[in-house]
Design an enzyme around this catalytic site. Structure first.
Site, PDB file in Angstrom:
ATOM      1  N   PHE A 129      -1.504  -7.954   6.102  1.00 15.96           N
ATOM      2  CA  PHE A 129      -0.212  -7.292   6.216  1.00 15.96           C
ATOM      3  C   PHE A 129       0.511  -7.084   4.887  1.00 15.96           C
ATOM      4  O   PHE A 129       1.508  -6.363   4.846  1.00 15.96           O
ATOM      5  CB  PHE A 129       0.714  -8.038   7.188  1.00 15.96           C
ATOM      6  CG  PHE A 129       1.262  -9.352   6.703  1.00 15.96           C
ATOM      7  CD1 PHE A 129       2.527  -9.439   6.137  1.00 15.96           C
ATOM      8  CD2 PHE A 129       0.525 -10.519   6.847  1.00 15.96           C
ATOM      9  CE1 PHE A 129       3.047 -10.657   5.720  1.00 15.96           C
ATOM     10  CE2 PHE A 129       1.033 -11.742   6.443  1.00 15.96           C
ATOM     11  CZ  PHE A 129       2.311 -11.817   5.869  1.00 15.96           C
ATOM     12  N   ASP A 130       0.038  -7.654   3.787  1.00 17.33           N
ATOM     13  CA  ASP A 130       0.792  -7.499   2.549  1.00 17.33           C
ATOM     14  C   ASP A 130      -0.070  -7.899   1.361  1.00 17.33           C
ATOM     15  O   ASP A 130      -1.204  -8.364   1.508  1.00 17.33           O
ATOM     16  CB  ASP A 130       2.051  -8.379   2.593  1.00 17.33           C
ATOM     17  CG  ASP A 130       3.212  -7.808   1.787  1.00 17.33           C
ATOM     18  OD1 ASP A 130       3.005  -6.809   1.076  1.00 17.33           O
ATOM     19  OD2 ASP A 130       4.322  -8.368   1.864  1.00 17.33           O
ATOM     20  N   SER A 153      -2.575  -2.165   6.171  1.00 14.24           N
ATOM     21  CA  SER A 153      -1.720  -2.959   7.051  1.00 14.24           C
ATOM     22  C   SER A 153      -2.256  -2.910   8.480  1.00 14.24           C
ATOM     23  O   SER A 153      -2.532  -1.839   9.005  1.00 14.24           O
ATOM     24  CB  SER A 153      -0.290  -2.417   7.026  1.00 14.24           C
ATOM     25  OG  SER A 153       0.327  -2.661   5.793  1.00 14.24           O
ATOM     26  N   ASP A 187       3.499 -11.189  11.363  1.00 14.66           N
ATOM     27  CA  ASP A 187       3.515  -9.722  11.342  1.00 14.66           C
ATOM     28  C   ASP A 187       2.399  -9.170  12.234  1.00 14.66           C
ATOM     29  O   ASP A 187       1.392  -8.658  11.760  1.00 14.66           O
ATOM     30  CB  ASP A 187       3.357  -9.237   9.901  1.00 14.66           C
ATOM     31  CG  ASP A 187       3.765  -7.783   9.733  1.00 14.66           C
ATOM     32  OD1 ASP A 187       3.953  -7.092  10.750  1.00 14.66           O
ATOM     33  OD2 ASP A 187       3.898  -7.341   8.579  1.00 14.66           O
ATOM     34  N   HIS A 246       5.073  -4.471  11.629  1.00 15.66           N
ATOM     35  CA  HIS A 246       5.706  -3.373  10.898  1.00 15.66           C
ATOM     36  C   HIS A 246       5.010  -2.042  11.143  1.00 15.66           C
ATOM     37  O   HIS A 246       5.608  -0.981  10.947  1.00 15.66           O
ATOM     38  CB  HIS A 246       5.823  -3.694   9.397  1.00 15.66           C
ATOM     39  CG  HIS A 246       4.581  -3.586   8.588  1.00 15.66           C
ATOM     40  ND1 HIS A 246       3.813  -4.673   8.240  1.00 15.66           N
ATOM     41  CD2 HIS A 246       3.977  -2.517   8.025  1.00 15.66           C
ATOM     42  CE1 HIS A 246       2.801  -4.283   7.489  1.00 15.66           C
ATOM     43  NE2 HIS A 246       2.871  -2.964   7.352  1.00 15.66           N
TER      44      HIS A 246
END
Length: 723
Positions: A673-674, A657, A220, A83
């Site tokens: 990533f999250d 991220s 990701d 992302h």
């Protein structure tokens, strides 16, 4: 590097403060004071090495200007999130060759694709405490706008001196609300190329449905490569450029980690608000965030309605949609957690205790009480126009109008000496400015842009009269009421007549005079000219307010730090986009009664979630590899299969991220990533029971690359720890 007396006094109590919690986004220079804690938790390298920005592993960690990445080979190969590379994947996609859907792999350097215009890789090389240089110039007589502009001038002078060496990007960042200032020097690599991204069915598997959720099964990750001129210095894109040789690169572990293992994350967290006042928190969660969430959902619906899936227009807006959706869900999660939890209660209680502590001693009361009262008054003033300001921020998603305003502002600023221009319009900003104009070509569709403008103008027109802007009302003819048919007709005329939708025409306005702008018949330029005086007045009002805050906020933060120090509580600065280190352990959590989440997910979960429809559309090649069960070399010793994602207690936020997740030996074991929806309020309030970060497991990343995508040309150049 110089460290202020205040910083030294703060870190002296850190060991006791963090012994029982993983809270804190620590500045690298604070880590030596935490060595006993870090060693007890599982750090195997010298904590002092993490404080050295030019030593391993810190010199392998890089910023993308909004995300983090890390070098994983001596050929400039950089690993980040899918992302985080999404705009570059989208920029190189067309309806006929949709890389978002298909994925991309350059098997040779010649096949690598230029990243989106303006993409940079920033390597932090030095951090200097410049608090004294700035504060010694701030006399008590400097108030409001004058104080803001003096701080701004001093920052620009420090930046200009720092950037006298070509190839560097510098910035002066405030910490603790302006209590401290640090000058940060970064090598700015301008030639960035897309190397590899898995198919969307891997990189965004689960999509918005799984976003911020656990269990998760998302690959990701993506790869960039940094290039420089043949002399080894940063250069613009050229076929003759060579791969950048970083001072160090992280080893990537195929062995991974297990539950309870120590992990740390090195990265560039964007912004937290842990020290916001109780009033600010209440206003944010009861007024600002609910409205922002609504506007984001409305913008998403508009774009989807007017840009059908699979069309060229939709591809142009995919990156914008992803950003809108990500934070819409973020806001929703924070609001729900706030309403169900005790954040406000604890903020209120802390403030009451702080007040009693201040008033318990006359010297503290005299020193801090006026600042507390001043800050509260200033915060109340902010709320009077926050609804209008929020709507106009979303109106800026109409790129035709926001671009016209930026171009005209550039013309106005170019009348001044460079050192007096506003940040963003100086000579040092020209390449970024041009890159933004170029990026618009792959993120703009006139028909969609018109609908966004119309929608938020309708919201604006519903504001109370005192919040309205006369120039804006006059331009669109809405002073006496909002006639949607008439406004749509005017917008249609504007979009048909304006040439700013064309890249060549946009770029041609750079360098033109104010007189040429005023004489233009382009309606988007005319809009910018008509609003310029109002824009400048609003900006001056904002500077005046910020200058007042620059007196009150640091003094309040000084009180908070002194109180926390006396109470043996953790003292770290809010995240502000600068390099930080966080640490914790691999650990699950219990989100509610009767539910317990394990810290790992596996390949099995991908097959279970697979539907064949977006967003649960794992590629056929991946499903075949899962069915084949060839997991040798990448298995979790207890789960006996490939782990996909894992949870940890590290304290992170947006901007982290793409951050490398390292084990005690500083080997890369994951990619952050999250976070989880239950801990999403962490930007304002830390809860050790629910604060969890989500990582791509390095074993899954390597398995997908080697067993599925055939990206062995990349794994061959990486130093992979297999035994």
């Amino acid at each position: 590097m110089k460290i202020s007396v205040l910083a030294l006094s703060v870190v002296s109590v850190l060991t006791a403060a963090v012994a029982n919690a993983d809270e804190g986004m620590w500045q690298p220079h604070q880590l030596p004071e935490l060595e006993a804690v870090l060693k007890a938790k599982g750090l195997q390298i010298d904590a002092k090495s993490i404080a050295e920005l030019t030593a391993f592993p810190m010199n392998a960690v890089i910023s993308l200007g909004g995300c983090t990445a890390s070098f994983v080979s001596k050929q400039g190969l950089a690993l980040t999130n899918h992302h985080c590379a999404y705009s570059s994947i989208q920029h190189n996609s067309t309806a006929q060759n949709n890389l978002i859907e298909r994925g991309f792999l350059a098997r040779t350097p010649a096949e690598e694709l230029p990243a989106a215009p303006g993409s940079k890789i920033l390597v932090t090389e030095a951090v200097s405490n410049v608090t004294q240089q700035i504060k010694q110039e701030l006399t008590p007589q400097l108030q409001g706008k004058d104080r803001f502009e003096k701080i701004d001038q001093l920052r620009k002078e420090l930046v200009a001196e720092c950037e006298a060496t070509a190839g560097y990007r510098c910035g002066v960042y405030s910490f603790h609300g302006g209590l401290e200032y640090y000058l940060i020097k970064q090598l700015e690599i301008r030639d960035v190329r897309l190397v590899h991204a898995p198919p969307g069915g891997v990189g965004v598997f689960g999509g918005d449905i799984d976003n911020w959720m656990w269990p998760r099964h998302t690959g990701d990750y993506a790869f960039y490569r940094a290039y420089v001129g043949k002399d080894g210095k940063p250069a613009d894109y050229s076929a003759d450029n060579v791969a950048f040789v970083p001072p160090s690169a992280l080893k990537v572990s195929a062995k991974g980690i297990q539950e309870g293992d120590f992990v740390m994350v090195l990265g560039y967290p964007g912004r937290t608000n842990r020290y916001n006042t109780a009033f600010e928190v209440r206003n944010q969660f009861t007024t600002v965030l609910p409205a922002a969430r609504q506007y984001r959902h409305e913008a998403i619906a508009l774009i989807k309605q007017h840009a059908a899936e699979g069309t060229e227009a939709r591809i142009k807006y995919e990156s914008i949609l992803a950003g809108l959706a990500n934070y819409a869900k973020n806001y929703d999660g924070m609001i729900q957690t706030y309403q169900k939890g005790s954040t406000q209660q604890r903020k209120d209680e802390f403030e009451a205790i702080l007040q009693r502590w201040i008033e318990a001693e006359p010297s503290r009361k005299a020193k801090y009480k006026p600042a507390l009262l001043s800050l509260q008054q200033l915060l109340e003033v902010e709320t009077t126009t926050q609804q209008r300001d929020l709507i106009l921020n979303y109106f800026d998603y109409a790129q035709l109008f926001s671009t016209g305003r930026k171009l005209y502002r550039l013309a106005l600023e170019q009348q001044k000496p460079d050192e007096e221009r506003e940040t963003g319009f100086q000579q040092r900003d020209q390449e970024r400015f041009k890159a933004g104009l170029k990026r618009m070509s792959r993120s703009f569709d006139g028909a969609v842009d018109l609908e966004i403008a119309l929608h938020f103008l309708k919201h604006y027109a519903a504001l109370p009269k005192p919040q309205r802007l006369a120039a804006l009302d006059q331009y669109f003819g809405i002073a006496e009421g909002f006639d949607e048919t008439a406004v749509r007709a005017k917008l249609t005329q504007i979009y048909q007549a304006s040439l700013l939708g064309d890249e060549i025409e946009r770029l041609a306005w750079i360098g033109k005079s104010v007189e040429e702008f005023k004489a233009s018949q382009d309606p988007a330029i005319q809009f910018a000219v008509a609003l310029a005086e109002t824009d400048l007045q609003l900006e001056n009002d904002s500077k005046n307010h910020a200058g007042k805050l620059a007196v009150a906020r640091p003094k309040v933060m000084e009180a908070v730090i002194a109180f926390n120090k006396a109470s043996q509580k953790p003292v770290y600065a809010d995240a502000n986009g600068t390099l930080r280190v966080t640490f914790g352990e691999v650990k699950g959590y219990q989100p509610r009664d009767g539910v317990a989440y394990q810290p790992f997910t596996t390949l099995k979960g991908i097959s279970e979630k697979q539907t064949g429809q977006t967003p649960f559309n794992a590629p056929a090649a991946q499903l075949a590899a899962i069915a084949k069960a060839d997991v040798s070399g990448f298995t979790h010793p207890v789960l006996n299969t490939v782990p996909v994602n894992f949870l940890s207690t590290v304290d992170t936020t947006g901007g982290n991220s793409g951050s490398p997740t390292l084990n005690g030996k500083a080997e890369l074991v994951g990619l952050l990533f999250d976070g989880v929806i239950e801990g999403i309020i962490g930007n304002y309030d830390y809860d050790p029971a629910l604060n969890r970060s989500i990582h791509v497991d390095s074993r899954y990343l390597l398995w997908q690359m080697e067993k599925v995508d055939g990206a062995t040309n990349l794994t061959a150049e990486m130093d992979i720890v297999r035994e």
